[in-house]
Design an enzyme around this catalytic site. Structure first.
Site, mmCIF file in Angstrom:
data_model
loop_
_atom_site.group_PDB
_atom_site.id
_atom_site.type_symbol
_atom_site.label_atom_id
_atom_site.label_comp_id
_atom_site.label_asym_id
_atom_site.label_seq_id
_atom_site.Cartn_x
_atom_site.Cartn_y
_atom_site.Cartn_z
ATOM 1 N N LYS A 78 -11.601 3.724 2.559
ATOM 2 C CA LYS A 78 -11.009 4.931 1.980
ATOM 3 C C LYS A 78 -11.288 6.090 2.933
ATOM 4 O O LYS A 78 -12.373 6.161 3.518
ATOM 5 C CB LYS A 78 -11.646 5.173 0.610
ATOM 6 C CG LYS A 78 -11.063 6.325 -0.189
ATOM 7 C CD LYS A 78 -11.757 6.429 -1.558
ATOM 8 C CE LYS A 78 -11.129 7.489 -2.449
ATOM 9 N NZ LYS A 78 -11.782 7.543 -3.780
ATOM 10 N N SER A 153 -8.389 7.281 -7.719
ATOM 11 C CA SER A 153 -8.017 7.896 -6.456
ATOM 12 C C SER A 153 -8.043 6.928 -5.274
ATOM 13 O O SER A 153 -7.411 7.181 -4.249
ATOM 14 C CB SER A 153 -8.946 9.064 -6.136
ATOM 15 O OG SER A 153 -10.267 8.605 -5.897
ATOM 16 N N SER A 177 -12.177 5.766 -10.188
ATOM 17 C CA SER A 177 -11.350 5.713 -8.979
ATOM 18 C C SER A 177 -11.424 4.422 -8.171
ATOM 19 O O SER A 177 -10.625 4.243 -7.251
ATOM 20 C CB SER A 177 -11.701 6.875 -8.057
ATOM 21 O OG SER A 177 -11.152 8.062 -8.545
#
Lengths: 485, 95
Positions: A78, A153, A177
């Site tokens: 990420k 997310s 997330s």
């Protein structure tokens, strides 16, 4: 079976047996990214040159007989993890050109094992969102249905697993997330207990809630990757100094006799019928495996979302004060004076969701409202945490849905932030309580979208939830189904 | 109304965010509906409850007072939007 379809442990066996080299595996992954990522947009930055250098290095280690579980494995991160010499944006314009001078601890641990980093993954801006739509670099799409969001997310981290453009990925989970996108993309996502994994070098959103965790194709990989990044770190004073167990060794223990609690507040009207059916089937499966199923109560569940959106935004407003255009990040060109340079740089650099949360958090912390909002929310957080501790006096693990519905359409919830926030109702309480949870594939909707099952463990009970998840996976095999891409 | 447009403007100044007229209007409406939702916390009696600021009980974490390495001036300045010698350059602070 293509190389890019393999799990960490399958690829590891092939690398060890010298059936395939890390350079071959990395090239296969980079080719796969080239072939399909324009449809998915899971990657913000792909790093082919560095990846091939790391793969060559991994092959030298393997030739010398020094193979660790992650040596030579192509992984994605990420874009919230700072990576030395590799642009790290956090999905934001304000960090569009930021090249960090150091590696965070989780990244350094992966590199020490000889993992190959193929790129940086899409996410909601500053991890604020449940759909990956707030990214400055465009929305990420769900590989199971490109008109749907992958969740957020850590949308790119989940979509890359489903699109088979990374063998495994790391994400972060502040209110769901990791688990929610894992559920929407049909992969395994684990949020460890707060303090289990170092947050050093993870761009901060809400510091008392943020936690690093793995997104993988199966439960064995989840155990492997968690084991690789977990542990105390002097650079993160909130990381906890308890030994890291061998998470893989205990996977096959089974669930016979373990007590699984069903929180009655999570099985309510309004749950999507496909989600409800998947949960009923999972409960029946656990019964047939000899688990002891009982109902438990988490009475303050309905207050969790409100509590979260005060605490998380308050912490975010303080954390994001550092983006001032002085030391790094975007600076507005035409500002008059220092104060305007701050406010213009921030106005140009942040997107609407980030601005909204900074505004809410600043309001909740401002003079006259601090006690009414922030302190009140912290008190309710105590009650929510107490609910979990009480439930864990009666049961070992909790079983719940991850989200009330399967993946939703792109743009469906953009105009109504409150509706978007409410979709995190089953994941947020786990972050507030600071404990651990895992999302495991548990079936598909009539429309063919994946549905995840959540198992919540006691603080530092990662072994229990991984074991329970593994038993389920072995019986059901939902994780073997591939997205049509 | 939980929040007025004037309050939203004030909060934007506190947060050092220059907002457009359109943004002020949108945020006023959205913050109002979110704050109205958050009101539900008042239904709970929290008298005497200790606030939780941190999920894991912990003491202050101290380390030995010893100098350790740092990243160095060039690396620290590498991302600066504007620099002068070994400093970050900013607009004039006092007019």
């Amino acid at each position: 079976m293509e190389i890019f379809d393999l799990t960490i442990h399958e690829l590891h066996e092939k690398l060890k047996a010298k059936e395939v080299s890390s350079v071959e595996a990395t090239r296969a992954m980079l080719d796969r990214i080239e072939a399909v990522d324009s449809q998915v947009n899971a990657y913000i930055t792909v790093t082919p040159e560095q990846a091939l250098v790391q793969a060559e290095d991994a092959d030298r280690r393997i030739a010398a007989g020094e193979i660790a579980p992650l040596t030579g494995i192509p992984v994605g991160l990420k874009d919230i993890f700072v990576t030395k010499g590799i642009r790290t944006t956090c999905g934001s314009r304000i960090l569009e050109n930021f090249v960090p001078p150091y590696d965070g601890t989780a990244v350094a641990k992966l590199k020490e094992q000889g993992a190959v980093i193929v790129g940086k993954l899409n996410q909601d801006e500053f991890a604020m969102g449940s759909s990956n739509e707030s990214s400055y670099f465009g929305p990420c799409k769900n590989p199971w249905d490109l008109s749907c969001t992958p969740g957020g997310s850590s949308g790119g981290s989940a979509a890359a697993i489903a699109a088979r453009t990374a063998t495994a990925t790391l994400g972060t989970d502040t209110g769901g997330s990791i688990r929610q996108p894992a559920s929407h993309c049909g992969c395994v996502g684990l949020k460890p207990t707060y303090g289990r994994v170092s947050r050093y070098g993870v761009i901060a959103y809400a510091s008392s809630l943020d936690q690093v965790g793995p997104l993988t194709r199966d439960v064995t990989d989840s155990a492997l990757l968690l084991g690789a990044v977990a542990g105390y770190d002097p650079m993160d004073s909130t990381s906890v100094n308890t030994p890291v167990p061998d998470y893989v060794a205990s996977l096959a223990k089974g669930v016979k006799g373990i007590k699984i609690g069903l929180p009655k507040q999570y099985f309510i009207e309004g749950l999507d019928p496909d989600v409800k059916r998947a949960m009923d089937e999972a409960i029946a499966m656990y019964k047939s495996l000899g688990a002891d199923i009982r109902e438990v109560s988490l009475p303050n569940t309905e207050y969790a979302v409100a509590t979260y959106y005060i605490i998380a935004t308050a912490e975010a407003s303080a954390n994001l004060a550092r983006y001032d255009g002085v030391r790094f990040g975007h600076r507005a060109e035409d500002a008059r004076g220092l104060a305007q340079m701050y406010s213009k740089s921030r106005a140009e650099g942040f997107g609407p969701e980030v601005k909204r949360r900074i505004m809410l958090g600043t309001y909740a912390l401002s003079s006259g409202y601090y006690d009414a909002y922030y302190v009140k929310a912290q008190k309710v957080r105590t009650l929510i945490q107490q609910d979990f501790l009480n439930a864990f006096k009666e049961v070992d693990v909790l079983l719940t849905p991850i989200a009330p519905t399967p993946a939703f359409k792109i743009a469906e919830k953009l105009e109504d932030p409150l509706q978007m926030y409410l979709s995190d109702i089953f994941t947020i309480p786990v972050n507030l309580a600071g404990t651990c949870g895992i999302s495991v594939p548990a079936g598909f909707s009539a429309a063919g979208l994946p549905i995840g099952l959540q198992l919540v463990g006691k603080p530092f009970g990662e072994q229990e939830i991984l074991t329970a998840a593994y038993s389920f996976e072995r019986e059901t095999q939902w994780h073997l189904k591939k997205a049509p891409l | 109304m939980k929040i007025t447009r004037e309050q939203v403007e004030h909060v934007a100044r506190l947060a050092r965010l220059e907002l457009s007229e359109a943004e002020l209007d949108t945020f006023t409406g959205q913050m109002d509906s979110i704050l109205s939702y958050v009101e539900k916390l008042n239904a709970l009696d929290t008298e005497g409850i200790v606030p939780t600021s941190h999920a894991v009980p912990m003491e202050n974490a101290f380390r030995a007072d010893e100098a350790t390495g740092s990243i160095g001036v060039e690396a620290a300045l590498a991302n600066a939007p504007l620099r002068a010698q070994s400093f970050f350059r900013v607009p004039k602070v006092i007019e």
